[in-house]
Write an enzyme that holds these catalytic residues in place. Sequence first.
Site, mmCIF file in Angstrom:
data_model
loop_
_atom_site.group_PDB
_atom_site.id
_atom_site.type_symbol
_atom_site.label_atom_id
_atom_site.label_comp_id
_atom_site.label_asym_id
_atom_site.label_seq_id
_atom_site.Cartn_x
_atom_site.Cartn_y
_atom_site.Cartn_z
ATOM 1 N N ASP A 153 -7.694 10.426 0.421
ATOM 2 C CA ASP A 153 -7.871 9.068 0.953
ATOM 3 C C ASP A 153 -8.907 9.060 2.070
ATOM 4 O O ASP A 153 -9.806 8.215 2.099
ATOM 5 C CB ASP A 153 -6.533 8.528 1.500
ATOM 6 C CG ASP A 153 -5.597 8.074 0.385
ATOM 7 O OD1 ASP A 153 -5.998 8.188 -0.790
ATOM 8 O OD2 ASP A 153 -4.482 7.622 0.676
ATOM 9 N N ASP A 199 1.875 6.758 -0.026
ATOM 10 C CA ASP A 199 0.655 6.136 -0.550
ATOM 11 C C ASP A 199 1.054 5.023 -1.529
ATOM 12 O O ASP A 199 1.706 5.288 -2.549
ATOM 13 C CB ASP A 199 -0.189 7.198 -1.258
ATOM 14 C CG ASP A 199 -1.482 6.613 -1.819
ATOM 15 O OD1 ASP A 199 -2.242 6.039 -1.037
ATOM 16 O OD2 ASP A 199 -1.704 6.717 -3.032
ATOM 17 N N THR A 242 -4.198 0.717 0.092
ATOM 18 C CA THR A 242 -3.458 0.301 -1.112
ATOM 19 C C THR A 242 -2.172 -0.438 -0.745
ATOM 20 O O THR A 242 -1.816 -1.421 -1.384
ATOM 21 C CB THR A 242 -3.112 1.532 -1.975
ATOM 22 O OG1 THR A 242 -2.462 2.503 -1.161
ATOM 23 C CG2 THR A 242 -4.362 2.142 -2.573
ATOM 24 N N THR A 243 -1.506 0.024 0.322
ATOM 25 C CA THR A 243 -0.279 -0.666 0.754
ATOM 26 C C THR A 243 -0.629 -2.023 1.357
ATOM 27 O O THR A 243 0.028 -3.022 1.078
ATOM 28 C CB THR A 243 0.482 0.200 1.790
ATOM 29 O OG1 THR A 243 0.642 1.512 1.250
ATOM 30 C CG2 THR A 243 1.834 -0.382 2.100
#
Length: 527
Positions: free
Chosen positions: A386, A59, A92-93
């Site tokens: 998530d 994550d 997020t990445t």
Amino acid sequence: MSVQIFGDQVTEERAENARMSAFVGAIAVGDLVKSTLGPKGMDKLLQSASSDKSLVTNDGATILKSIPLDNPAAKVLVNISKVQDDEVGDGTTSVTVLSAELLREAETLIEQSKIHPQTIIEGFRIASHAALSALEKVAIDNSADEKKFHNDLIHISKTTLSSKILSQDKEYFAKLATDAILRLKGSTNLEHIQIIKILGGKLSDSFLDEGFILAKKFGNNQPKRVENAKILIANTSLDTDKVKVFGTKFKVDSTSKLAQLEKAEREKMKNKIAKISKFGINTFINRQLIYDYPEQLFTDLGINSIEHADFEGVERLALVTGGEVVSTFDEPSKCKLGECDLIEEIMIGEESFLKFSGCKSGEACTIVLRGATDQVLDEAERSLHDALSVLSQTTKETRTVLGGGCAEMIMSKSVDTAAQNVDGKKSLAVEAFARALRQLPTILADNAGFDSSELVAKLRSSIYNGMSTSGLDLNNGCIADMRELGIVESYKLKRAVVSSASEASEVLLRVDNIIRAKPRTADRQRM
């Protein structure tokens, strides 16, 4: 002539040096998390230098939060990944990598083409607007058809989980997450969904329980089952053998005086329990400890007691049973009691829990996660959180887009078209934005071990020729129809990635000076 205006402990970087420092820091952060992107992305093992704690995750926000960074530009990217995590829960990445790729393209334009940063910013703004417009046009809203929307939620959940530790059982967990979110009936408050982690078993032994589970037991000699529960949730002290004034000392000249003191304490406690019993309850839950004497009094009155329910547990219980947390017991009429149909003790693995069924707030449910190690359980919880976050946002913003690099390539096509209508050096910046967008499917293919040049060229050709549902099938290393494969993502997630990444890169492009200084301290002599 150079004039020194700064103090001793101040360093300054100007113009190109400052800009390079910002670019290098941000690009390094992008490269750090790049390998975790996509369904074939790898995990990072984070080891604490000061303790024996370790963390295995892919994550982006978790990785970046856990690493102390010194570069100010790198901290900007950490910040946008945190915001993405808070706002949408996933991506997020992607947002970190896209920001890094935009800055990489901007660095080339400044170095080689000698384009002014403000010109690049204007070009990026035009490109960002074109990309988001294209994304909105291809977004599909199935919220009017309940069955199609349910399928969309399942597919979004599968797509989110396919890059996580739960990917092996994604069918099972996608259904589990979707069922939990649909119980919320459109609410985005994930407090109603409790996640309990229990060591042992395997991930596929996890289950969704339609009730609230608390990791506590009833008091001694109390029934293990309570029907039609009337619950008083409290935060009060119920310990008799302590005088509650700090540092108080008593001097007694005989044991009979000590016995009187103990009797007074017990009498005080008995009165307190009598007040509580007037609420007409059959279950009492306290955040603090309940000592043996008050527990015995509760048992005699036919009231089941639960002690030391942690603060989060008490708050969540109040939320799901419809009660209030109280500290004083003088006016029962003004207090709101919690209600549920049944409270019973159950066993999960080797541990016993209390299960609250038929809660007043029907949305409440508990997901019980099983796993072999703490690291597996922690990563499974992050993955599931998530998925739940993305699904809860999708119930509000119901539009969806296709994944597998399809949305990025459609946006890239639109940006390339917009570049043809822009004159001057700005058009180079717009084209650079399109190249950065194409980097996301390239990284997906690289991480899966395929020839990214060939795959992305095929995908580009397919999308530019009007096959707008084409994307990367990373299991077979070919171009496939994403709609048929069910690779669907939330429109809100994709929109947030593009807008956040372009804004972050704009912030860093404006930098032309970095001044490092210690915080000012008071100068005692000159005050």
